[in-house]
Each structure stands twice: as structure tokens, then as C-alpha cells.
Enzyme design. Structure first.
Site, PDB file in Angstrom:
ATOM      1  N   SER A 172       2.609   0.564  -6.932  1.00 46.59           N
ATOM      2  CA  SER A 172       3.418  -0.399  -6.175  1.00 46.59           C
ATOM      3  C   SER A 172       4.646  -0.798  -6.985  1.00 46.59           C
ATOM      4  CB  SER A 172       2.594  -1.645  -5.855  1.00 46.59           C
ATOM      5  OG  SER A 172       1.418  -1.256  -5.180  1.00 46.59           O
ATOM      6  N   ARG A 173       4.537  -0.729  -8.309  1.00 49.81           N
ATOM      7  CA  ARG A 173       5.661  -1.138  -9.161  1.00 49.81           C
ATOM      8  C   ARG A 173       6.787  -0.105  -9.207  1.00 49.81           C
ATOM      9  NH1 ARG A 173       1.275  -3.856 -12.144  1.00 49.81           N
ATOM     10  NH2 ARG A 173       1.777  -6.070 -12.159  1.00 49.81           N
TER      11      ARG A 173
ATOM     12  N   GLY B  81      -1.543   6.463  -2.563  1.00 48.97           N
ATOM     13  CA  GLY B  81      -2.638   6.380  -3.549  1.00 48.97           C
ATOM     14  C   GLY B  81      -3.766   5.511  -2.998  1.00 48.97           C
ATOM     15  N   HIS B  82      -3.401   4.326  -2.466  1.00 51.66           N
ATOM     16  CA  HIS B  82      -4.410   3.458  -1.857  1.00 51.66           C
ATOM     17  C   HIS B  82      -5.061   4.157  -0.666  1.00 51.66           C
ATOM     18  CE1 HIS B  82      -1.625   0.230  -3.519  1.00 51.66           C
ATOM     19  NE2 HIS B  82      -2.772  -0.081  -4.065  1.00 51.66           N
TER      20      HIS B  82
ATOM     21  N   ASP C 163      -5.426   3.286 -13.182  1.00 54.31           N
ATOM     22  CA  ASP C 163      -5.830   2.113 -13.967  1.00 54.31           C
ATOM     23  C   ASP C 163      -7.179   2.424 -14.618  1.00 54.31           C
ATOM     24  OD1 ASP C 163      -3.762  -0.047 -13.115  1.00 54.31           O
ATOM     25  OD2 ASP C 163      -4.361   0.936 -11.266  1.00 54.31           O
TER      26      ASP C 163
ATOM     27  N   LEU D 224       0.818  -1.215   0.000  1.00 57.86           N
ATOM     28  CA  LEU D 224       0.000   0.000   0.000  1.00 57.86           C
ATOM     29  C   LEU D 224       0.853   1.268   0.000  1.00 57.86           C
ATOM     30  CD1 LEU D 224      -2.651  -1.218   2.591  1.00 57.86           C
ATOM     31  CD2 LEU D 224      -2.738  -1.370   0.092  1.00 57.86           C
TER      32      LEU D 224
ATOM     33  N   GLY E 258      -8.776   3.548  -8.454  1.00 62.14           N
ATOM     34  CA  GLY E 258      -7.939   4.693  -8.796  1.00 62.14           C
ATOM     35  C   GLY E 258      -7.933   4.942 -10.300  1.00 62.14           C
TER      36      GLY E 258
ATOM     37  N   VAL F 181      -2.888   9.860  -7.418  1.00 62.90           N
ATOM     38  CA  VAL F 181      -2.014  10.539  -6.447  1.00 62.90           C
ATOM     39  C   VAL F 181      -0.594  10.457  -7.004  1.00 62.90           C
ATOM     40  CG1 VAL F 181      -1.168  10.562  -4.068  1.00 62.90           C
ATOM     41  CG2 VAL F 181      -3.541   9.931  -4.539  1.00 62.90           C
TER      42      VAL F 181
HETATM   43  O1  PAF Z   1      -5.936  -2.550  -9.204  1.00 66.97           O
HETATM   44  C1  PAF Z   1      -5.596  -3.554  -8.556  1.00 66.97           C
HETATM   45  O2  PAF Z   1      -4.811  -3.480  -7.600  1.00 66.97           O
HETATM   46  C2  PAF Z   1      -6.152  -4.918  -8.948  1.00 66.97           C
HETATM   47  O3  PAF Z   1      -6.268  -5.039 -10.318  1.00 66.97           O
HETATM   48  C3  PAF Z   1      -7.463  -5.273  -8.233  1.00 66.97           C
HETATM   49  C4  PAF Z   1      -8.580  -4.306  -8.613  1.00 66.97           C
HETATM   50  C5  PAF Z   1      -7.250  -5.252  -6.737  1.00 66.97           C
HETATM   51  C6  PAF Z   1      -7.913  -6.674  -8.642  1.00 66.97           C
HETATM   52  O4  PAF Z   1      -6.972  -7.639  -8.296  1.00 66.97           O
END
Ligand code: PAF
Length: 258
Positions: free
Chosen positions: A177-178, A27-28, A141, A24, A138, A167
């Protein structure tokens, strides 16, 4: 999870759901904050979903740190972390395929075979288990958001999909995360992605924008497109600029709604 969720609902609580794959970052946390503001209970799931990684992708090395994530969640007042194992989520080989070809066969779906089928399957399962009134995604994606929004409408899920702003670091780099995979030099190079999106506010000449993005030698462009924000079709009058690019070996995505 189901028992808790239905007991909450009987008491009149509302459930906001933040699906994640862990590792996390702020952004999360912005999704959690929004969920807290709009619901009486917040559930956050952490599940690195094997079904959405194509062979050869980073499933094994995807960053995992439950203890750190747990601290983050406690601090932010998440009520439940739903943290299933792959065996619990996929006890048998799944036969159900949920595919939205019109939205999923383009952009990231072109190079990430089966990725969105893995996302739609796991999100459907999570929605059925948690039964949230609202779920938070978010904008980074964006294609995923459009697919989930359409899935929810098509299959009559009683869940409202909430799109939350990207964010960014001070440099403009979208949090992901990457980003953990990037070394210092690559992180600097990755700033070019946001700079290109900013330039798109002045010109939507895609060739010019691509030249600008490619000037950064560590960047390999996978796609840079102006698309309709609803259909995701390439459209010169579209309002969404989307980028997928490798910085070294790390694949990053970003976008801007003009
Ligand atoms: O965006 C993500 O982190 C993933 O694609 C999700 C929505 C948790 C599904 O595994």
C-alpha cells in the site's frame, strides 16, 4: 461479528480471515482468493491500527479508501468486511501488552519502536472477535508472519496461520500500500531491491549485495541480512534474505526464501 461467526460455525461453515489495513491491492486479493478456496466464508478486516504506528510514522497519511476497497471485496466474493473504528477497537486505554521480544527486537523491530506490540495486540483482538479457522498473511511482512505464527502456537489459538507468496509488479517491485508514496523516479529506483534479492540467489556475500543495492542513489539501506527463517537470527547458513530500505522518504521491505 461474533454472532455471525458463531451462527456460521453452528451451520458447519469454515471461516478464512484476511486482516488488512485497507488500500487493497492484488497482493491482498491473492490472500482473499486463497481464503475463498480453502473456506466456505471469508472475512476481511480493514483497520488502520494506530497501536502499530510509532510516533512520527505515517499513521495520519496512510492511504484510506473504503469505497474502492469495498468494490474490490464485492468483486472477489468477500462475505464480510469487518471495519471497526479505533474507538470500537480501543474503547479504553489498553493495559495488555503481548510481546515476543526474541522475534520482535530485531530487523524492523529495531527501528519501529512498539510496532510489533501493536500488531500482536490487534491480531489477538481480531482473532478473538472473528474466531477464524484459518488466517492469511503475506510473505512480504515475513517477520510479522513469524511473530503471529509463534503467538498463535504459544497462546493456543485454534487458528491456522497460512503464509502466502509475495505478489509483485512486472518490474519485480513487491506490492505494498505504501508504493503509492513513490514518484516515478523512486518507483524505478525501488526495482533495485528485487534485483538485489535475485542476486542473492547467486551470492550470499552480504557486503557485495549491499554495495549493489546502494549503487542506486535514491536508496538508503536500513538493513540487508541473511537470517535463519525460523529464529530470524543472522546466520551465514540461513535461508532468508531480508531487506528494509528507504527509497526517498518511503520505507519499503522485501525478502526472499532461498
Ligand atoms: O499486515 C498488515 O496489514 C497489518 O500489520 C495487520 C496484520 C492487518 C495488523 O494490523
Amino acid at each position: 461479528m461474533r454472532e455471525i461467526s458463531s451462527a456460521w460455525k453452528k451451520k458447519g461453515e469454515t471461516i478464512g480471515f484476511v486482516p488488512t489495513m485497507g488500500c487493497l491491492h492484488p497482493g491482498h486479493m491473492s490472500l482473499v482468493e486463497r481464503a475463498k478456496n480453502e473456506n466456505s466464508k471469508v472475512v476481511l478486516s480493514i483497520f488502520v491500527n494506530p497501536a502499530q504506528f510509532a510516533p512520527g510514522e505515517d499513521f495520519e497519511r496512510y492511504p484510506r479508501d473504503f469505497e474502492r476497497d469495498e468494490k474490490f471485496c464485492k468483486k472477489k466474493g468477500v462475505d464480510i468486511i469487518f471495519y471497526p473504528s479505533a474507538g470500537e477497537m480501543y474503547p479504553a486505554k489498553n493495559s495488555t501488552v503481548i510481546s515476543l521480544p526474541r522475534l520482535a527486537n530485531k530487523l524492523c523491530g529495531k527501528t519501529r519502536a512498539g510496532h510489533f506490540k501493536g500488531v500482536t495486540l490487534v491480531v489477538t483482538k481480531l482473532f478473538n472477535i472473528i474466531s477464524p479457522q484459518k488466517a492469511y498473511f503475506g510473505q512480504k511482512d515475513y517477520q510479522q508472519y513469524r511473530i503471529i505464527q509463534t503467538l498463535t502456537d504459544d497462546l493456543n489459538f485454534p487458528t491456522e496461520i497460512v503464509l502466502c507468496p509475495i505478489v509483485r509488479e512486472e518490474s519485480g517491485l513487491a506490492l505494498s500500500s505504501r508504493n503509492i508514496y513513490l514518484n516515478k523516479r523512486e518507483k524505478k529506483a525501488a526495482e533495485r531491491i528485487y534485483a538485489t534479492l535475485m542476486k542473492a540467489k547467486e551470492t550470499t556475500n552480504m557486503r557485495e549485495l549491499e554495495e549493489f543495492l546502494k549503487e542506486e542513489e535514491l536508496i538508503t539501506v536500513e538493513y540487508l541480512k541473511l537470517v535463519d527463517s525460523y529464529t530470524l537470527h543472522t546466520n551465514a547458513k540461513g535461508s532468508l534474505v531480508v531487506i528494509a530500505a528507504y527509497v526517498g522518504k518511503t520505507r519499503l521491505i522485501d525478502n526472499i526464501l532461498l
